[in-house]
Scaffold this motif. Structure first.
Motif, PDB file in Angstrom:
ATOM      1  N   ASP A  74       0.788  -1.232   0.000  1.00 23.43           N
ATOM      2  CA  ASP A  74       0.000   0.000   0.000  1.00 23.43           C
ATOM      3  C   ASP A  74       0.822   1.285   0.000  1.00 23.43           C
ATOM      4  OD1 ASP A  74       0.941  -0.233   2.565  1.00 23.43           O
ATOM      5  OD2 ASP A  74      -1.022  -0.391   3.503  1.00 23.43           O
ATOM      6  N   SER A  75       2.132   1.179  -0.133  1.00 22.90           N
ATOM      7  CA  SER A  75       2.943   2.398  -0.215  1.00 22.90           C
ATOM      8  C   SER A  75       4.124   2.168  -1.149  1.00 22.90           C
ATOM      9  CB  SER A  75       3.420   2.828   1.174  1.00 22.90           C
ATOM     10  OG  SER A  75       4.222   1.823   1.752  1.00 22.90           O
ATOM     11  N   LEU A  76       4.618   3.262  -1.691  1.00 23.98           N
ATOM     12  CA  LEU A  76       5.750   3.187  -2.619  1.00 23.98           C
ATOM     13  C   LEU A  76       7.056   3.030  -1.849  1.00 23.98           C
ATOM     14  CD1 LEU A  76       4.742   6.074  -5.045  1.00 23.98           C
ATOM     15  CD2 LEU A  76       4.479   3.619  -5.432  1.00 23.98           C
ATOM     16  N   TRP A  77       8.014   2.353  -2.492  1.00 22.43           N
ATOM     17  CA  TRP A  77       9.371   2.195  -1.958  1.00 22.43           C
ATOM     18  C   TRP A  77       9.393   1.496  -0.601  1.00 22.43           C
ATOM     19  CZ3 TRP A  77      12.662   2.838  -5.733  1.00 22.43           C
ATOM     20  CH2 TRP A  77      12.406   3.782  -6.725  1.00 22.43           C
TER      21      TRP A  77
ATOM     22  N   LYS B  24       8.039   4.446  -7.727  1.00 30.62           N
ATOM     23  CA  LYS B  24       7.779   5.533  -8.674  1.00 30.62           C
ATOM     24  C   LYS B  24       8.721   6.676  -8.348  1.00 30.62           C
ATOM     25  CE  LYS B  24       4.258   8.577 -10.564  1.00 30.62           C
ATOM     26  NZ  LYS B  24       2.858   9.029 -10.480  1.00 30.62           N
ATOM     27  N   GLY B  25       9.340   7.232  -9.393  1.00 27.59           N
ATOM     28  CA  GLY B  25      10.268   8.336  -9.211  1.00 27.59           C
ATOM     29  C   GLY B  25      11.699   7.837  -9.097  1.00 27.59           C
ATOM     30  N   GLU B  26      12.502   8.568  -8.336  1.00 23.82           N
ATOM     31  CA  GLU B  26      13.920   8.228  -8.182  1.00 23.82           C
ATOM     32  C   GLU B  26      14.189   7.750  -6.765  1.00 23.82           C
ATOM     33  OE1 GLU B  26      16.109  11.764  -9.035  1.00 23.82           O
ATOM     34  OE2 GLU B  26      15.686  11.675 -11.175  1.00 23.82           O
ATOM     35  N   TYR B  27      14.946   6.668  -6.644  1.00 20.42           N
ATOM     36  CA  TYR B  27      15.403   6.204  -5.345  1.00 20.42           C
ATOM     37  C   TYR B  27      16.752   6.860  -5.066  1.00 20.42           C
ATOM     38  CZ  TYR B  27      15.819   2.951  -1.432  1.00 20.42           C
ATOM     39  OH  TYR B  27      15.921   2.414  -0.185  1.00 20.42           O
ATOM     40  N   ILE B  28      17.230   6.743  -3.854  1.00 20.84           N
ATOM     41  CA  ILE B  28      18.548   7.282  -3.521  1.00 20.84           C
ATOM     42  C   ILE B  28      19.639   6.416  -4.145  1.00 20.84           C
ATOM     43  CG2 ILE B  28      17.760   8.302  -1.345  1.00 20.84           C
ATOM     44  CD1 ILE B  28      19.037   5.843   0.061  1.00 20.84           C
ATOM     45  N   TRP B  29      20.825   6.980  -4.309  1.00 19.81           N
ATOM     46  CA  TRP B  29      21.959   6.183  -4.758  1.00 19.81           C
ATOM     47  C   TRP B  29      22.271   5.166  -3.667  1.00 19.81           C
ATOM     48  CZ3 TRP B  29      23.692   5.889  -9.530  1.00 19.81           C
ATOM     49  CH2 TRP B  29      23.414   6.943 -10.400  1.00 19.81           C
ATOM     50  N   ASP B  30      22.443   3.923  -4.058  1.00 22.56           N
ATOM     51  CA  ASP B  30      22.634   2.827  -3.110  1.00 22.56           C
ATOM     52  C   ASP B  30      23.854   2.020  -3.525  1.00 22.56           C
ATOM     53  OD1 ASP B  30      22.107   1.144  -0.981  1.00 22.56           O
ATOM     54  OD2 ASP B  30      20.443   0.118  -1.948  1.00 22.56           O
ATOM     55  N   ASN B  31      24.509   1.424  -2.547  1.00 25.34           N
ATOM     56  CA  ASN B  31      25.669   0.586  -2.815  1.00 25.34           C
ATOM     57  C   ASN B  31      25.613  -0.592  -1.860  1.00 25.34           C
ATOM     58  OD1 ASN B  31      28.134  -0.656  -3.072  1.00 25.34           O
ATOM     59  ND2 ASN B  31      29.314   1.218  -3.018  1.00 25.34           N
ATOM     60  N   CYS B  32      25.145  -1.714  -2.354  1.00 23.07           N
ATOM     61  CA  CYS B  32      25.083  -2.923  -1.531  1.00 23.07           C
ATOM     62  C   CYS B  32      26.449  -3.599  -1.586  1.00 23.07           C
ATOM     63  CB  CYS B  32      23.984  -3.844  -2.034  1.00 23.07           C
ATOM     64  SG  CYS B  32      22.354  -3.080  -2.011  1.00 23.07           S
ATOM     65  N   LYS B  33      27.270  -3.305  -0.591  1.00 22.01           N
ATOM     66  CA  LYS B  33      28.672  -3.713  -0.616  1.00 22.01           C
ATOM     67  C   LYS B  33      28.892  -5.220  -0.535  1.00 22.01           C
ATOM     68  CE  LYS B  33      30.233   0.625   1.245  1.00 22.01           C
ATOM     69  NZ  LYS B  33      30.947   1.333   2.271  1.00 22.01           N
ATOM     70  N   ASN B  34      27.957  -5.939   0.110  1.00 19.64           N
ATOM     71  CA  ASN B  34      28.211  -7.349   0.384  1.00 19.64           C
ATOM     72  C   ASN B  34      27.313  -8.341  -0.332  1.00 19.64           C
ATOM     73  OD1 ASN B  34      30.309  -6.716   2.254  1.00 19.64           O
ATOM     74  ND2 ASN B  34      28.717  -6.120   3.705  1.00 19.64           N
ATOM     75  N   GLN B  35      26.399  -7.866  -1.171  1.00 23.79           N
ATOM     76  CA  GLN B  35      25.491  -8.794  -1.835  1.00 23.79           C
ATOM     77  C   GLN B  35      24.981  -8.239  -3.155  1.00 23.79           C
ATOM     78  OE1 GLN B  35      24.472  -7.379   1.271  1.00 23.79           O
ATOM     79  NE2 GLN B  35      23.373  -5.775   0.202  1.00 23.79           N
ATOM     80  N   ASP B  36      24.653  -9.159  -4.047  1.00 28.70           N
ATOM     81  CA  ASP B  36      23.987  -8.824  -5.298  1.00 28.70           C
ATOM     82  C   ASP B  36      22.495  -8.644  -4.995  1.00 28.70           C
ATOM     83  OD1 ASP B  36      26.434  -9.450  -6.515  1.00 28.70           O
ATOM     84  OD2 ASP B  36      25.801 -11.478  -6.991  1.00 28.70           O
TER      85      ASP B  36
ATOM     86  N   VAL C 250      22.048  -6.417  -9.942  1.00 26.37           N
ATOM     87  CA  VAL C 250      23.038  -5.397  -9.600  1.00 26.37           C
ATOM     88  C   VAL C 250      24.121  -6.083  -8.774  1.00 26.37           C
ATOM     89  CG1 VAL C 250      23.447  -3.234  -8.391  1.00 26.37           C
ATOM     90  CG2 VAL C 250      21.288  -3.579  -9.608  1.00 26.37           C
ATOM     91  N   PRO C 251      25.356  -6.111  -9.292  1.00 23.32           N
ATOM     92  CA  PRO C 251      26.435  -6.789  -8.563  1.00 23.32           C
ATOM     93  C   PRO C 251      26.787  -6.060  -7.267  1.00 23.32           C
ATOM     94  CG  PRO C 251      27.062  -6.335 -10.849  1.00 23.32           C
ATOM     95  CD  PRO C 251      25.798  -5.588 -10.578  1.00 23.32           C
ATOM     96  N   LYS C 252      27.224  -6.826  -6.286  1.00 22.17           N
ATOM     97  CA  LYS C 252      27.626  -6.210  -5.026  1.00 22.17           C
ATOM     98  C   LYS C 252      28.703  -5.162  -5.278  1.00 22.17           C
ATOM     99  CE  LYS C 252      30.854  -9.899  -3.903  1.00 22.17           C
ATOM    100  NZ  LYS C 252      31.144 -10.991  -2.991  1.00 22.17           N
ATOM    101  N   GLY C 253      28.614  -4.081  -4.524  1.00 17.39           N
ATOM    102  CA  GLY C 253      29.579  -3.003  -4.644  1.00 17.39           C
ATOM    103  C   GLY C 253      29.322  -2.012  -5.767  1.00 17.39           C
ATOM    104  N   MET C 254      28.276  -2.239  -6.576  1.00 16.69           N
ATOM    105  CA  MET C 254      27.967  -1.354  -7.704  1.00 16.69           C
ATOM    106  C   MET C 254      26.986  -0.276  -7.252  1.00 16.69           C
ATOM    107  SD  MET C 254      28.302  -0.712 -11.060  1.00 16.69           S
ATOM    108  CE  MET C 254      28.943  -2.208 -11.774  1.00 16.69           C
ATOM    109  N   GLU C 255      27.386   0.987  -7.339  1.00 10.31           N
ATOM    110  CA  GLU C 255      26.484   2.074  -6.971  1.00 10.31           C
ATOM    111  C   GLU C 255      25.382   2.176  -8.029  1.00 10.31           C
ATOM    112  OE1 GLU C 255      26.945   6.392  -4.892  1.00 10.31           O
ATOM    113  OE2 GLU C 255      28.359   5.885  -6.483  1.00 10.31           O
ATOM    114  N   HIS C 256      24.140   2.283  -7.569  1.00 11.27           N
ATOM    115  CA  HIS C 256      22.993   2.249  -8.480  1.00 11.27           C
ATOM    116  C   HIS C 256      21.806   2.953  -7.853  1.00 11.27           C
ATOM    117  CE1 HIS C 256      22.283  -0.983  -5.630  1.00 11.27           C
ATOM    118  NE2 HIS C 256      21.001  -0.903  -5.932  1.00 11.27           N
TER     119      HIS C 256
END
Length: 111
Positions: A14-17, A36-48, A77-83
């Motif tokens: 019932d809510s976005l994000w 919907k819209g833009e998410y923040i830049w994220d970097n999952c350092k330890n997992q895909d 998205v590979p681990k460590g890839m900023e996206h």
């Protein structure tokens, strides 16, 4: 063991994000989200992280490129890839992440 109707579970989102867990196989979380819209830049350092688009078009932005992901397509998205995921309309996605990542407030069903 029961089947899970993904469209019925999406009605409960019932809510976005705000991803909701629908299953937890083998140390993974299967999550549904509406975005919907833009998410923040994220970097999952330890997992895909796997994103599968169910409805709409999502763009996965990286610092050096943007990839269009359409319904029925997925992107890992590979681990460590900023996206960051970006959409112009409401998009429904299914995600796979390890259980130690962003544990949701609510679980709408899991096995």
């Amino acid at each position: 063991m029961n089947s899970i109707n993904i469209l019925e579970k999406l009605d409960l989102v019932d809510s976005l994000w705000n991803p909701e867990v629908i299953a937890k196989p083998n140390g993974q979380q299967v999550k549904l989200a509406k975005i919907k819209g833009e998410y923040i830049w994220d970097n999952c350092k330890n997992q895909d992280t796997l994103f599968y688009v169910l409805k709409g078009t999502m763009f996965m932005e990286y610092r050096d490129r943007k990839i269009e992901v359409n319904p029925g397509e997925m992107i890992v998205v590979p681990k460590g890839m900023e996206h960051r995921p970006v959409t112009q309309e409401e998009v429904w996605i299914l995600m796979f992440e390890p259980t130690n990542v962003n544990e949701p407030k609510r679980i709408i069903e899991y096995l």
